[in-house]
Design a protein around this motif. Structure first.
Motif, short mmCIF file in Angstrom:
data_model
loop_
_atom_site.label_atom_id
_atom_site.label_comp_id
_atom_site.label_asym_id
_atom_site.label_seq_id
_atom_site.Cartn_x
_atom_site.Cartn_y
_atom_site.Cartn_z
N ASP B 29 0.34 9.00 -25.50
CA ASP B 29 -0.88 9.24 -25.21
C ASP B 29 -1.57 8.83 -23.98
O ASP B 29 -2.63 9.35 -23.63
N LEU B 30 -0.78 7.96 -23.17
CA LEU B 30 -1.24 7.52 -21.98
C LEU B 30 0.03 6.74 -21.23
O LEU B 30 1.02 6.25 -21.84
N VAL B 31 0.32 7.29 -20.04
CA VAL B 31 1.24 6.58 -19.23
C VAL B 31 0.62 6.04 -18.18
O VAL B 31 -0.02 6.75 -17.25
N MET B 32 1.17 4.75 -17.59
CA MET B 32 0.60 4.06 -16.62
C MET B 32 1.59 3.31 -15.98
O MET B 32 2.42 2.90 -16.32
N THR B 33 0.97 3.42 -14.41
CA THR B 33 1.93 2.69 -13.57
C THR B 33 0.85 1.69 -12.54
O THR B 33 0.04 2.26 -12.30
N ASN B 34 1.64 0.94 -11.80
CA ASN B 34 0.79 0.46 -10.74
C ASN B 34 1.61 0.29 -9.29
O ASN B 34 2.45 1.09 -9.16
N ASP B 35 1.15 -0.41 -8.43
CA ASP B 35 1.52 -0.13 -6.99
C ASP B 35 2.91 -0.30 -6.85
O ASP B 35 3.49 -0.20 -5.73
N ALA B 69 -4.01 -4.64 -0.24
CA ALA B 69 -2.43 -4.80 0.54
C ALA B 69 -2.32 -5.89 1.39
O ALA B 69 -2.92 -6.42 2.44
N LYS B 70 -0.87 -6.60 0.82
CA LYS B 70 -0.61 -7.84 1.46
C LYS B 70 -0.13 -7.55 2.88
O LYS B 70 0.03 -8.66 3.62
N ASP B 71 0.64 -6.77 2.93
CA ASP B 71 1.35 -6.30 4.32
C ASP B 71 1.46 -4.85 4.32
O ASP B 71 1.11 -3.90 3.48
N ILE B 72 2.27 -4.54 5.48
CA ILE B 72 2.31 -3.00 5.66
C ILE B 72 3.14 -2.33 4.59
O ILE B 72 2.77 -1.09 4.28
N LYS B 73 4.29 -3.00 4.07
CA LYS B 73 5.12 -2.31 2.95
C LYS B 73 4.23 -2.02 1.69
O LYS B 73 4.30 -1.01 1.09
N ALA B 74 3.47 -3.05 1.52
CA ALA B 74 2.54 -2.93 0.38
C ALA B 74 1.87 -1.72 0.49
O ALA B 74 1.26 -1.22 -0.29
N ALA B 75 1.03 -1.84 1.94
CA ALA B 75 0.00 -0.79 2.04
C ALA B 75 0.62 0.75 2.00
O ALA B 75 -0.08 1.53 1.52
N GLU B 76 1.97 0.77 2.23
CA GLU B 76 2.50 1.97 2.11
C GLU B 76 3.04 2.40 0.68
O GLU B 76 2.74 3.59 0.36
N GLN B 77 3.12 1.44 -0.29
CA GLN B 77 3.47 1.73 -1.50
C GLN B 77 2.11 2.16 -2.02
O GLN B 77 2.45 3.26 -2.79
N ALA B 78 1.16 1.43 -1.78
CA ALA B 78 -0.35 1.73 -2.38
C ALA B 78 -0.42 3.32 -2.04
O ALA B 78 -1.34 3.93 -2.64
N LYS B 79 -0.40 3.55 -0.74
CA LYS B 79 -0.69 5.04 -0.07
C LYS B 79 0.20 5.93 -1.03
O LYS B 79 -0.48 6.98 -1.27
N VAL B 80 1.37 5.92 -1.20
CA VAL B 80 2.19 6.87 -1.78
C VAL B 80 1.62 7.01 -3.15
O VAL B 80 1.49 8.11 -3.72
N MET B 81 1.16 5.88 -3.88
CA MET B 81 0.48 6.16 -5.48
C MET B 81 -0.65 6.80 -5.16
O MET B 81 -1.03 7.62 -6.10
N ARG B 82 -1.44 6.29 -4.41
CA ARG B 82 -2.86 7.22 -4.18
C ARG B 82 -2.77 8.50 -3.87
O ARG B 82 -3.51 9.34 -4.66
N GLU B 83 -1.91 8.92 -2.77
CA GLU B 83 -1.73 10.50 -2.67
C GLU B 83 -1.35 11.13 -3.96
O GLU B 83 -1.89 12.07 -4.11
N PHE B 84 -0.39 10.50 -4.52
CA PHE B 84 0.21 11.42 -5.57
C PHE B 84 -0.92 11.57 -6.82
O PHE B 84 -1.21 12.40 -7.45
N ALA B 85 -1.40 10.26 -6.95
CA ALA B 85 -2.49 10.43 -7.94
C ALA B 85 -3.66 11.40 -7.58
O ALA B 85 -4.14 12.28 -8.46
#
Lengths: 165, 418
Positions: B29-35, B69-85
């Motif tokens: 019914d629901l599929v969830m993921t995080n950064d 975002a705690k650092d550049i890599k974290a910011a990039e991961q969050a960005k991948v997720m945001r853009e896909f969402a």
């Protein structure tokens, strides 16, 4: 599927995924780049035994805790062929099978394995050879063998989608 | 033979009656993921060749672990997720309008009785508090579920926990679950479901139940689950008007085990390093000086937790040797805490009141520990190195013990303040 490698042994029970791959390195998505951090919180010198075909031999409830898939990704990147354990935490177990890394339960074989000994596992029959000794593990359910033969869950799902048209 | 509530949910989702031990494919019914788990899941999803997730209204993304975002890599991961969402039109909760996934999803009425919910985070079991079958998985499982709308499960057996008696004042859901894990061990419910029942559970508020379900994974369980009662329905009525179908366990359902506890004399407890099962009454651990206190997380970052903390911190000061970090579980919790004046109490007491994040719980940022430091934390794991250096110590506790410890500069139960 027959898998063979030198035993890398972690004897302690309840080894968690935080010590296997600490949280501060979770901002990495490329398995090659994960390799330097595998076992970082447990015993970084274990990595000295990797880089050739290996079988990771572990205790009870291995892989407890976080669902981070970085752990099996880093193991596969290091050339670990199979994880042989007394028991596994469930998310870690799923992650291994889903990525095409067999996780086999056989407590007697674990007790017999010394570091460096050759371990040979037939994932279809559940037969485990540790040096000259032979043990019998419960074979994987056919569903999981099928998934492993497909190369993991994503390939299995791709096949399913193709079949469904 | 009757069925447990878990067997009923999985049977419904499989479209046939399923039995413990068998492998079944069930609709989700629901599929969830995080950064931190989404980038790997998205990469694997793309390998399926599909361009669209099975249903964007059933796929949720929550940046919470390393954001802001705690650092550049974290910011990039969050960005991948945001853009896909955004590309998928999926449900997405941005920083400033969200918080910790397991606080945010229930607040938004996304976790309902009778549902099957999977999440790329081991504490997805939290939603069992709402009579859902909810369990954590890895990124590849999430990828396949985003593609297929189904997942495979080995149908788990259920262990029934019955809590008898009356819970003493100052003892809450966190104490109950730590006590339970202390009794059965970190693999005490391996692969099984923990079904929480009894008069104590009936009387426990939703936030207490949520804290209990949240830590089922710390006993190795596939999930924890509660019945749906008036408290559940009242809670849900505030956040959603969507229909739902609760499930009950049949009187003749078969359990792997039934474990009964009388908790009328339970004291506030702590889990000492380095396992959540290393549980002792907080007032029996001797003199253990501390350096830091973290209050928050998907376990204890809800408004009732912060109220309990504020009651203790009001008119008191955080001990000079202690850094006290209070992290609301969501933007909603932060707003409510501000409206009620709790934020002022924390700040006046010399604590910090931060933005919502998982940060310190997994040694990410916002309170990482140095070698030799000791921290009392309302989080859920005290594994070696979890919050920073390998030679740091984490002591798990409920909000009241954490607040009392912050004031006294040592591990302490609230009774020690008087």
């Amino acid at each position: 599927m027959i898998l063979e490698g030198a035993a890398v042994v972690i004897r302690q029970d309840n080894i968690d995924t935080d010590v296997l791959y600490p949280g501060s390195y979770l901002n990495i998505a490329d398995p090659e780049q994960m390799k330097p951090y595998l076992f970082e919180g447990l015993d970084p010198s274990l990595r000295d035994q990797l880089g050739r075909p290996t079988i990771l031999v572990v205790g009870e409830n291995f892989g407890t805790g976080s669902s981070r898939e970085h752990v099996p990704h880093a193991m596969l990147a290091w050339g670990i062929r199979c994880v042989l354990g007394k028991s596994f935490a469930r998310i870690f177990y799923r992650n291994c099978i889903n990525l095409g890394l067999p996780a086999i339960v056989c407590p007697e074989a674990v007790d017999a394995a010394e570091p460096g000994v050759t371990v040979r596992i037939d994932t279809d029959t559940g037969t485990v050879h540790v040096g000259d000794a032979t043990f019998q593990a419960v074979p994987l359910p056919s569903f999981m063998r099928d998934m492993l033969a497909s190369g993991g869950l994503v390939d299995w799902a791709r096949r399913r989608l193709a079949e469904a048209g | 033979m009757g069925q447990t509530m878990t067997e009923k949910i999985l049977s419904r989702a499989a479209g046939r009656r399923v039995e413990p031990g068998e492998i079944a494919e069930v609709a989700v019914d629901l599929v969830m993921t995080n950064d931190i788990t989404a980038p790997l899941a998205i990469k694997e999803f793309k390998k399926t060749g599909l361009e669209q997730v099975f249903d964007p209204n059933k796929v949720v993304f929550v940046p919470d672990h390393f954001v802001p975002a705690k650092d550049i890599k974290a910011a990039e991961q969050a960005k991948v997720m945001r853009e896909f969402a955004v590309e998928q039109g999926a449900i997405y909760f941005e920083v400033g309008r969200a918080g910790i996934e397991h606080v945010v999803l229930p607040e938004n009425g996304l976790t309902l009785p009778g549902q099957v919910i999977i999440g790329g985070d081991s504490h997805t079991c939290t939603y069992g508090a709402f009579n859902a079958f909810a369990t954590g998985m890895g990124s590849t499982d999430i990828a396949a579920a985003m593609a297929l709308g189904t997942t495979w499960v080995r149908v788990p057996p259920t262990i029934k926990f019955v809590y008898n008696g009356t819970l003493p004042e100052g003892v809450g859901g966190k104490d109950l679950i730590l006590y339970t894990i202390g009794q059965i061990g970190v693999d005490g419910a391996l692969y099984a479901v923990m079904e929480f029942t009894g008069e104590v559970i009936d009387a426990l508020d939703m936030d207490g139940r949520i804290a209990m379900a949240n830590m089922a994974i710390e006993a190795g369980a596939k999930t924890g689950i509660f019945a749906c009662d008036d408290k559940t329905r009242e809670w849900l009525a505030r956040v959603t008007d969507r229909p739902y179908e609760p499930v009950e366990s049949d009187p003749d359902a078969e359990y792997l085990k039934v474990i009964e506890f009388d908790v009328s004399n339970l004291k506030p407890v702590v889990a000492l390093p380095h396992l959540p099962s290393n549980v002792y009454p907080a007032d029996e651990v001797g003199d253990m000086p501390i350096h830091q206190v973290v209050i928050g997380s998907c376990t204890n970052g809800r408004i009732s937790d912060l109220r309990e903390v504020a009651k203790i911190l009001k008119g008191r000061q955080v001990h000079p040797n202690v850094r006290c970090i209070v992290i609301p579980g969501s933007q909603e919790v932060a707003k409510q805490a501000t409206r009620e004046g709790l934020a002022d109490i924390f700040l006046e007491a010399g604590a910090i009141f931060s933005t919502s994040t998982c940060g310190p719980c997994l040694g990410g940022y916002m309170g990482v520990l140095a070698k030799g430091e000791r921290c009392v934390s309302t989080t859920n794991r005290n594994f070696r190195g979890r919050m920073g250096h390998r030679e740091a110590e984490i002591i798990l506790a409920g909000p009241q013990v954490a607040a009392a410890s912050a004031v006294l500069g040592r591990v302490a139960s609230p009774a020690a303040l008087n």
